[in-house]
Structures are given as structure tokens and as C-alpha cells.
Design an enzyme around this catalytic site. Structure first.
Site, short mmCIF file in Angstrom:
data_model
loop_
_atom_site.label_atom_id
_atom_site.label_comp_id
_atom_site.label_asym_id
_atom_site.label_seq_id
_atom_site.Cartn_x
_atom_site.Cartn_y
_atom_site.Cartn_z
N LYS A 74 0.82 -1.22 0.00
CA LYS A 74 0.00 0.00 0.00
C LYS A 74 0.85 1.26 0.00
CE LYS A 74 -3.87 -1.51 2.91
NZ LYS A 74 -4.60 -1.28 4.15
N ASP A 110 -10.08 2.26 2.52
CA ASP A 110 -10.15 1.75 3.90
C ASP A 110 -11.00 2.65 4.79
OD1 ASP A 110 -8.61 -0.55 3.60
OD2 ASP A 110 -6.72 0.50 3.96
P1 NDP Z 1 0.39 -1.26 11.77
O1 NDP Z 1 1.53 -2.18 11.99
O2 NDP Z 1 0.55 -0.10 10.84
O3 NDP Z 1 -0.05 -0.64 13.22
C1 NDP Z 1 -0.24 -1.47 14.33
C2 NDP Z 1 -0.74 -0.65 15.51
O4 NDP Z 1 -1.01 -1.56 16.58
C3 NDP Z 1 0.27 0.35 16.03
O5 NDP Z 1 -0.41 1.51 16.48
C4 NDP Z 1 0.90 -0.40 17.21
O6 NDP Z 1 1.39 0.47 18.22
C5 NDP Z 1 -0.29 -1.15 17.73
N1 NDP Z 1 0.09 -2.36 18.50
C6 NDP Z 1 0.64 -3.48 18.01
N2 NDP Z 1 0.84 -4.38 19.01
C7 NDP Z 1 0.40 -3.76 20.15
C8 NDP Z 1 0.35 -4.17 21.52
N3 NDP Z 1 0.76 -5.39 21.92
N4 NDP Z 1 -0.18 -3.31 22.42
C9 NDP Z 1 -0.62 -2.09 22.03
N5 NDP Z 1 -0.57 -1.65 20.75
C10 NDP Z 1 -0.08 -2.47 19.82
O7 NDP Z 1 -0.83 -2.19 11.36
P2 NDP Z 1 -2.16 -1.77 10.56
O8 NDP Z 1 -2.59 -0.44 11.06
O9 NDP Z 1 -1.95 -1.95 9.11
O10 NDP Z 1 -3.18 -2.92 11.02
C11 NDP Z 1 -3.74 -2.94 12.32
C12 NDP Z 1 -4.84 -3.99 12.35
O11 NDP Z 1 -5.90 -3.60 11.48
C13 NDP Z 1 -4.39 -5.40 11.88
O12 NDP Z 1 -4.92 -6.35 12.76
C14 NDP Z 1 -5.05 -5.53 10.52
O13 NDP Z 1 -5.37 -6.87 10.21
C15 NDP Z 1 -6.31 -4.72 10.72
N6 NDP Z 1 -6.88 -4.22 9.46
C16 NDP Z 1 -8.16 -4.59 9.18
C17 NDP Z 1 -8.74 -4.18 8.01
C18 NDP Z 1 -10.14 -4.61 7.72
O14 NDP Z 1 -10.54 -4.51 6.55
N7 NDP Z 1 -10.92 -5.05 8.69
C19 NDP Z 1 -8.03 -3.31 7.04
C20 NDP Z 1 -6.69 -2.95 7.47
C21 NDP Z 1 -6.15 -3.41 8.64
P3 NDP Z 1 2.89 1.09 18.19
O15 NDP Z 1 2.78 2.38 17.44
O16 NDP Z 1 3.24 1.24 19.59
O17 NDP Z 1 3.76 0.08 17.46
#
Ligand code: NDP
Length: 277
Positions: A74, A110
Site C-alpha cells: 500500500k 479503507d
Molecule cells: P500497523 O503495523 O501499521 O499498526 C499497528 C498498531 O497496533 C500500532 O499503532 C501499534 O502500536 C499497535 N500495536 C501493536 N501491538 C500492540 C500491543 N501489543 N499493544 C498495544 N498496541 C499495539 O498495522 P495496521 O494499522 O496496518 O493494522 C492494524 C490492524 O488492522 C491489523 O490487525 C489488521 O489486520 C487490521 N486491518 C483490518 C482491516 C479490515 O478490513 N478489517 C483493514 C486494514 C487493517 P505502536 O505504534 O506502539 O507500534
């Protein structure tokens, strides 16, 4: 006999890995439902992110009609497009590529995947909305909510990511440790990956932070019912499952690829049949 002919338009999703994707089932069910499965077919192709330049040449050479993109594609695709829709530019990611007679244009759907399901339940304007997370999904969520006049507060594990995003979009942020204050807000959206398979016992929010007056939307769709959603229901909150985002971002792509309204009921049915519960 297969309806596919030499005139059929090819659409696809790319990623690495991509075998888990439900997009082929969702889009092909939509084509079949409208009786246009002779005009369109949708497949999944594993493409390494460092092959993006070659992939784009392939899209042009084979006249591929439309492409859905996953993370990190993306972001990488931004370097290779002829035109980027202003919304996708602001969100900073393109999840949809459309080939208009050789001109490749990038879009982001999205944000619609989050807005449309919420707006079927309640208007967003002036609602207080907690967004957990500050990654790619959170960017799309926050863009959409601000468009509709919602009041966003970001909660994120890494303070700097939350603070930077809040500054960029002109909204509030609070440290992740302060997320119990969420109880007073109208809508909670989990845009972190916490609770995603196989870590299904994890949840981003204690049960007691959720209450009956709230709407809780978890963007995680695998498993279908996350622990967060299960506990929100136990607190008698209204809930939206991640499958709704998957469906509505896909429906908006469907419309860009085909120019026809997406048959969301048929597309949702196939998603629910294929999701891990
Ligand atoms: P990114 O890797 O860009 O972001 C992940 C986020 O989750 C960050 O803010 C990170 O925080 C946080 N995070 C990860 N692990 C933890 C933890 N253990 N405790 C607290 N915060 C945590 O991922 P995406 O934004 O691309 O995706 C996020 C979710 O959204 C995924 O599960 C994905 O499958 C889902 N998704 C669903 C879609 C749908 O169509 N339903 C479409 C797109 C995504 P930090 O900044 O601290 O690292």
C-alpha cells in the site's frame, strides 16, 4: 462451463503472503451475484514488495483492470502511479489501483470501510471517538472520522507515534495507559493488531472500560469475534466486527473496478462462510 473469455477483465489482490486473503471470494461472489462473472474475474497473486516496479510493468503489459493492495505494498505503490487521489495522498496509502486505459490511478477505500458501517448505526458528527492505535489502519479511520465531524482522541502504545499522528490530523492524543478514561466516550475503535489470530486471548482494553451507551468497532477480523468484541457485548455495548470494514472497503473497490453498485449482501455472506469464528 466457465464464463471467463478473452474479453474478461482481470482484477487481483497482491501481497506477500497472500494465500489467506478472502478478497477473491468476496469480489467473485459479487460478480456472480450481478451476473457479470463473464466480464470480471478476481485472483490473488503473491508479489514481493521489492518486485513492485516489475509488477506495475506487468499491470500495464497485461492490461490488468484493478488491483487491491495490502501492507506494505500500500505504501510502496505510491512511487509508481500516474495519479493519486487526494484522499489517498492525505491518508498516505493506496489500497486500490485502477487502470483507466493505461493510466494507473491510486485510491484509498479503507476509510469508507470504517465510516459506512458506523453511519448505518449512528451519525458521527460531534461524537467523542477513541481510536486505539496509530498505524496504517488508524490513519484511514482518523481521516474518515474527522471528515464527518467526529472528535477523535488517539491512544497508542508508542507515545511518539500517537502524538505525531494527532498533530498531523489536528486531534487529541493520550498515553495508552490512560485508556480507561475511554468509558465516557461514545465510540471506541480498535485499530491496533491486538487480538489478531493467533493471539486471540489478547485484548487492547479492559472489559470495565466499556459500557452500555457505547459502540465498539474492532478492525481485527481474524478471528471473526475477538475478545474485545465478546467483552463489549457482555458490557451490553453495541458492536461492529472487523468483517464490516473488510466488506465496505472491498465494496468501494468493487465499484471502482466495475462502475456498478456492489452487492454487499452476497459479498458479506461469502466472507462469513469463510471466516474463522
Ligand atoms: P500497523 O503495523 O501499521 O499498526 C499497528 C498498531 O497496533 C500500532 O499503532 C501499534 O502500536 C499497535 N500495536 C501493536 N501491538 C500492540 C500491543 N501489543 N499493544 C498495544 N498496541 C499495539 O498495522 P495496521 O494499522 O496496518 O493494522 C492494524 C490492524 O488492522 C491489523 O490487525 C489488521 O489486520 C487490521 N486491518 C483490518 C482491516 C479490515 O478490513 N478489517 C483493514 C486494514 C487493517 P505502536 O505504534 O506502539 O507500534
Amino acid at each position: 462451463m466457465s464464463p471467463i473469455t478473452a474479453k474478461t477483465n482481470i482484477c487481483m489482490v497482491i501481497g506477500d503472503p497472500i494465500e489467506h486473503s478472502l478478497s477473491p471470494q468476496m469480489h467473485n461472489a459479487g460478480y456472480a451475484s450481478l451476473g457479470i462473472d463473464n466480464e470480471y474475474v478476481y485472483v490473488a497473486c503473491p508479489v514481493a514488495v521489492d518486485e513492485m516496479e516489475n509488477f506495475i510493468k506487468g499491470v500495464r503489459a497485461m492490461n490488468i483492470r484493478g488491483v487491491s493492495l495490502t501492507i506494505p505494498h500500500k505504501l510502496k505503490v505510491l512511487e509508481y502511479l500516474d495519479e493519486i487521489d487526494p484522499v489517498a495522498k492525505k491518508i498516505g496509502a493506496v489500497n486500490t489501483l485502477v487502470n483507466e486505459h493505461g493510466k494507473l490511478k491510486g485510491y484509498n477505500t479503507d476509510w469508507l470501510g470504517v465510516l459506512l458501517p458506523i453511519e448505518q448505526i449512528t451519525p458521527i458528527k460531534d461524537k467523542t471517538i477513541a481510536v486505539l492505535g496509530a498505524g496504517g489502519a488508524a490513519r484511514a479511520v482518523i481521516y474518515g472520522i474527522i471528515q464527518r465531524g467526529g472528535k477523535v482522541t488517539i491512544f497508542n502504545r508508542t507515545a511518539a507515534h500517537g502524538e505525531n499522528l494527532a498533530q498531523e490530523f489536528g486531534c487529541k492524543w493520550l498515553p495508552f495507559e490512560e485508556r480507561e478514561t475511554i468509558k465516557d466516550m461514545d465510540i471506541i475503535i480498535n485499530a491496533t493488531s491486538v487480538g489478531l489470530y493467533p493471539n486471540v486471548q489478547e485484548t487492547p482494553l479492559p472489559r470495565k472500560s466499556m459500557a452500555k451507551h457505547q459502540l465498539v468497532f474492532d478492525v481485527v477480523y481474524n478471528p471473526y469475534e475477538t475478545r474485545l468484541i465478546r467483552e463489549a457485548k457482555e458490557q451490553q455495548a453495541q458492536v461492529l466486527h472487523g468483517v464490516e470494514m473488510l466488506l465496505y472497503q472491498g465494496a468501494a473497490q468493487f465499484e471502482l473496478f466495475t462502475g456498478q453498485a456492489a452487492p454487499t449482501a452476497a459479498m458479506k455472506k461469502i466472507l462469513l462462510e469463510n471466516l474463522v469464528t
